[in-house]
Design an enzyme around this catalytic site. Structure first.
Site, PDB file in Angstrom:
ATOM      1  N   GLY A  15     -28.340  13.882  -2.955  1.00 48.45           N
ATOM      2  CA  GLY A  15     -27.382  13.870  -1.685  1.00 48.45           C
ATOM      3  C   GLY A  15     -27.918  14.475  -0.356  1.00 48.45           C
ATOM      4  N   GLY A  26     -27.425  19.060   1.340  1.00 50.34           N
ATOM      5  CA  GLY A  26     -26.599  18.930  -0.081  1.00 50.34           C
ATOM      6  C   GLY A  26     -25.326  18.863   0.523  1.00 50.34           C
ATOM      7  CE  LYS A  67     -28.048  15.053  10.640  1.00 48.79           C
ATOM      8  NZ  LYS A  67     -28.596  14.966   9.393  1.00 48.79           N
ATOM      9  CD  GLU A 104     -29.192  11.874   7.619  1.00 50.61           C
ATOM     10  OE1 GLU A 104     -28.351  11.247   8.306  1.00 50.61           O
ATOM     11  OE2 GLU A 104     -29.243  13.133   7.200  1.00 50.61           O
ATOM     12  CE  LYS A 108     -30.984  18.125  10.403  1.00 51.20           C
ATOM     13  NZ  LYS A 108     -31.539  18.166   8.912  1.00 51.20           N
ATOM     14  CG  ASP A 123     -32.406  14.844   9.858  1.00 47.16           C
ATOM     15  OD1 ASP A 123     -31.242  14.450  10.068  1.00 47.16           O
ATOM     16  OD2 ASP A 123     -32.902  16.122   9.414  1.00 47.16           O
ATOM     17  CD  GLU A 180     -23.743  27.036  12.218  1.00 48.10           C
ATOM     18  OE1 GLU A 180     -23.292  27.470  13.149  1.00 48.10           O
ATOM     19  OE2 GLU A 180     -24.906  26.720  12.183  1.00 48.10           O
ATOM     20  CG  PHE A 232     -13.458   9.773   1.424  1.00 46.97           C
ATOM     21  CD1 PHE A 232     -13.136  11.357   1.726  1.00 46.97           C
ATOM     22  CD2 PHE A 232     -12.738   9.476   0.318  1.00 46.97           C
ATOM     23  CE1 PHE A 232     -12.269  11.837   0.739  1.00 46.97           C
ATOM     24  CE2 PHE A 232     -12.398  10.033  -0.608  1.00 46.97           C
ATOM     25  CZ  PHE A 232     -11.946  11.443  -0.508  1.00 46.97           C
ATOM     26  CB  VAL A 259     -29.059  22.535  12.821  1.00 48.02           C
ATOM     27  CG1 VAL A 259     -30.492  23.389  12.809  1.00 48.02           C
ATOM     28  CG2 VAL A 259     -29.063  21.832  14.343  1.00 48.02           C
TER      29      VAL A 259
HETATM   30  N1  LIG Z   1     -25.704  15.394   3.211  1.00 49.30           N
HETATM   31  C1  LIG Z   1     -26.444  16.148   3.781  1.00 49.30           C
HETATM   32  O1  LIG Z   1     -27.131  17.032   3.093  1.00 49.30           O
HETATM   33  C2  LIG Z   1     -26.176  16.269   5.187  1.00 49.30           C
HETATM   34  C3  LIG Z   1     -25.467  15.093   5.907  1.00 49.30           C
HETATM   35  N2  LIG Z   1     -25.356  15.662   7.291  1.00 49.30           N
HETATM   36  C4  LIG Z   1     -24.832  14.687   8.036  1.00 49.30           C
HETATM   37  O2  LIG Z   1     -23.382  14.542   7.727  1.00 49.30           O
HETATM   38  C5  LIG Z   1     -22.938  13.065   7.762  1.00 49.30           C
HETATM   39  C6  LIG Z   1     -22.470  12.458   6.327  1.00 49.30           C
HETATM   40  O3  LIG Z   1     -23.186  12.739   5.328  1.00 49.30           O
HETATM   41  P1  LIG Z   1     -23.169  12.201   3.866  1.00 49.30           P
HETATM   42  O4  LIG Z   1     -21.924  12.369   3.602  1.00 49.30           O
HETATM   43  O5  LIG Z   1     -24.308  12.816   3.197  1.00 49.30           O
HETATM   44  O6  LIG Z   1     -23.594  10.703   4.189  1.00 49.30           O
HETATM   45  P2  LIG Z   1     -22.666   9.631   3.259  1.00 49.30           P
HETATM   46  O7  LIG Z   1     -23.714   8.310   3.616  1.00 49.30           O
HETATM   47  O8  LIG Z   1     -22.534   9.933   1.800  1.00 49.30           O
HETATM   48  O9  LIG Z   1     -21.537   9.077   3.714  1.00 49.30           O
HETATM   49  C7  LIG Z   1     -21.029   8.675   4.945  1.00 49.30           C
HETATM   50  C8  LIG Z   1     -19.745   7.773   4.992  1.00 49.30           C
HETATM   51  O10 LIG Z   1     -19.373   7.377   5.999  1.00 49.30           O
HETATM   52  C9  LIG Z   1     -18.760   6.326   6.015  1.00 49.30           C
HETATM   53  N3  LIG Z   1     -18.960   5.629   7.298  1.00 49.30           N
HETATM   54  C10 LIG Z   1     -20.023   5.038   7.766  1.00 49.30           C
HETATM   55  N4  LIG Z   1     -19.680   4.708   9.031  1.00 49.30           N
HETATM   56  C11 LIG Z   1     -18.446   4.563   9.138  1.00 49.30           C
HETATM   57  C12 LIG Z   1     -17.587   4.333  10.062  1.00 49.30           C
HETATM   58  N5  LIG Z   1     -17.585   3.799  11.316  1.00 49.30           N
HETATM   59  N6  LIG Z   1     -16.162   4.552   9.903  1.00 49.30           N
HETATM   60  C13 LIG Z   1     -15.610   5.242   8.461  1.00 49.30           C
HETATM   61  N7  LIG Z   1     -16.471   5.509   7.846  1.00 49.30           N
HETATM   62  C14 LIG Z   1     -17.988   5.231   7.768  1.00 49.30           C
HETATM   63  C15 LIG Z   1     -19.764   5.436   4.952  1.00 49.30           C
HETATM   64  O11 LIG Z   1     -18.985   4.494   4.336  1.00 49.30           O
HETATM   65  C16 LIG Z   1     -20.015   6.621   4.009  1.00 49.30           C
HETATM   66  O12 LIG Z   1     -19.152   6.844   2.839  1.00 49.30           O
HETATM   67  C17 LIG Z   1     -24.117  12.266   8.153  1.00 49.30           C
HETATM   68  O13 LIG Z   1     -24.192  12.079   9.506  1.00 49.30           O
HETATM   69  C18 LIG Z   1     -25.301  13.239   7.913  1.00 49.30           C
HETATM   70  O14 LIG Z   1     -26.526  13.074   8.837  1.00 49.30           O
HETATM   71  C19 LIG Z   1     -25.816  17.011   7.950  1.00 49.30           C
HETATM   72  C20 LIG Z   1     -26.067  18.027   7.287  1.00 49.30           C
HETATM   73  C21 LIG Z   1     -26.341  17.572   5.765  1.00 49.30           C
HETATM   74  N1  LIG Z   2     -30.884  14.195   5.532  1.00 48.70           N
HETATM   75  C1  LIG Z   2     -30.878  15.586   6.227  1.00 48.70           C
HETATM   76  C2  LIG Z   2     -29.403  16.270   5.736  1.00 48.70           C
HETATM   77  C3  LIG Z   2     -29.060  17.187   6.723  1.00 48.70           C
HETATM   78  O1  LIG Z   2     -29.091  17.214   7.766  1.00 48.70           O
HETATM   79  C4  LIG Z   2     -31.991  16.479   5.439  1.00 48.70           C
HETATM   80  O2  LIG Z   2     -32.677  16.039   4.606  1.00 48.70           O
HETATM   81  O3  LIG Z   2     -32.251  17.444   5.880  1.00 48.70           O
END
Ligand SMILES: NC(=O)C1=CN([C@@H]2O[C@H](COP(=O)(O)OP(=O)(O)OC[C@H]3O[C@@H](n4cnc5c(N)ncnc54)[C@H](O)[C@@H]3O)[C@@H](O)[C@H]2O)C=CC1
Ligand SMILES: N[C@@H](CC=O)C(=O)O
Length: 350
Positions: free
Chosen positions: A208, A324, A127, A211, A226, A222, A151, A11, A154
């Site tokens: 945001g 984002g 990913k 990683e 991808k 990363d 989706e 979350f 990437v």
């Molecule tokens: N933020 C972005 O622009 C993008 C993010 N992603 C991917 O999406 C995923 C989430 O990204 P964000 O929300 O930005 O990351 P974030 O770091 O804001 O949130 C991840 C959340 O997962 C929780 N968490 C971690 N391990 C856990 C577990 N074992 N059980 C329950 N909760 C757990 C953390 O406490 C944290 O609140 C990541 O894998 C990221 O690589 C992919 C594309 C774009």
């Molecule tokens: N940290 C990654 C988030 C999306 O995958 C990025 O900056 O592209």
């Protein structure tokens, strides 16, 4: 009214934003898309877990911001209890958005596996499971008659994987090259404007994009994931992580950036894969000082772009947000829309 019950695993920025979208646009979603969404379970390392089959009050969940309060105060637990929640909750769809682990994809691989084994569809922006266990998890979804959609793994919400799979039928893909990391592209742009590396990374974190460990962005891990995803999903490359050469941008200095600018060039972190005459695929990621008239040189900020080399159309380029919170939450929504359109495999409440 068709309503899909969903569980949010992790979350943080992305799933929290999906919850905000559901809370603020629930009615519109139903009118526009023909289904509603109800959150019945949430787990997070910082908050614990909350399971409420009748639907969680998102206004309460969204108030918890990782301070001292946990879900225990609202009848949940301080533990994530991920396996039990994923296997036993009443969700139709599990939205997995925990940290990406570029080494072995865990624990997200297990989260996805538990969901699929228990007959739940999965959408994820993570990913790790897709790049490192994609084929196995897709097969598991098929065996269990459910969906595995990813989706957002990437280029966040920008349609690439589904778009290429659906719209490139009849074309032969020879390869692709692209800017596939929003953070490093943003950082390079800010360094060009005079910021130092750490300050630029700090801005990308605040926005945001980065990683949890921004070294994953800066050192190319990363993009490596991808490239692996695109190569295996779209080129049917059958390659592994070790087959994708990796070099990040940490060695690109302000002096390198100034020199490139004086020569009409701009540094970009480029991920690419190409099919060789013998059918094998060569893939990698590395920083390149591109001439300014190169198609990728003008892609700025957290925008990403990927150019596919096709036999009948030549280069076909897709460009859009690569990172984002809102953009990536939309990716999860687009996965659920795709599941709804496909019909089978998600059994909703009537
Ligand atoms: N933020 C972005 O622009 C993008 C993010 N992603 C991917 O999406 C995923 C989430 O990204 P964000 O929300 O930005 O990351 P974030 O770091 O804001 O949130 C991840 C959340 O997962 C929780 N968490 C971690 N391990 C856990 C577990 N074992 N059980 C329950 N909760 C757990 C953390 O406490 C944290 O609140 C990541 O894998 C990221 O690589 C992919 C594309 C774009
Ligand atoms: N940290 C990654 C988030 C999306 O995958 C990025 O900056 O592209």
């Amino acid at each position: 009214m068709t309503t899909y019950d969903i569980a949010l695993i992790g979350f943080g920025g992305v799933n929290r934003t999906l919850a905000e979208l559901i809370a603020t646009r629930g009615e519109t979603l139903h009118t526009d898309l023909g289904f509603g969404l109800r959150v019945v379970a949430i787990t997070d390392l910082r908050l614990g877990s909350l399971v409420q089959p009748e639907g969680i009050d998102l206004s309460i969940a969204l108030k918890l911001d990782g301070g001292s309060e946990t879900f225990a105060k609202y009848g949940g637990s301080t533990d994530t209890n991920n396996e039990s929640v994923i296997r036993n909750c009443t969700a139709d769809i599990i939205c997995e958005a925990t940290f990406t682990n570029p080494d072995d994809g865990e624990p997200a691989v297990s989260h996805v596996r538990w969901a699929l084994e228990s007959g739940k569809s999965v959408c994820t922006t993570n990913k790790g499971p897709v790049a490192l266990r994609g084929a196995e998890l897709t097969a598991l979804a098929e065996q269990n008659g459910v969906h595995f959609e990813f989706e957002g793994a990437v280029m966040s919400g920008t349609p690439v994987i589904r778009l290429a799979k659906k719209m490139f039928e009849g074309l032969k893909l020879n390869g692709f090259e692209g800017i596939l990391n929003g953070t490093s592209n943003y950082v390079l742009g800010r360094m060009e404007a005079g910021l130092d590396l750490d300050a630029a990374i700090g801005e990308a974190q605040d926005l945001g994009y980065a990683e949890a460990n921004p070294a994953a962005d800066i050192e190319g891990y990363d993009v490596q994931l991808k490239v692996l995803i695109l190569a295996n999903e779209l080129l049917d490359a059958g390659i592994e992580l070790k087959d994708v050469q990796r070099q990040g941008i940490s060695a690109v200095t302000p002096e390198n950036i100034r020199k490139a600018a004086s020569e009409g060039r701009r540094w970009k972190l480029v991920g690419a894969a190409r099919r060789n005459p013998d059918g094998s695929v060569t893939a990698g990621v590395s920083p390149v000082a591109l001439p300014l008239d190169h198609g990728l040189a003008g892609v700025s900020g957290a925008t990403n772009a990927v150019s596919f080399d096709t036999d009948l159309l030549g280069a076909v380029t897709v460009s859009g947000p690569g990172a984002g919170r809102v953009e990536t939450a939309y990716a999860l929504l687009s996965d659920i829309i795709a599941m709804h359109a496909a019909g089978t495999g998600v059994v909703a409440n009537a």
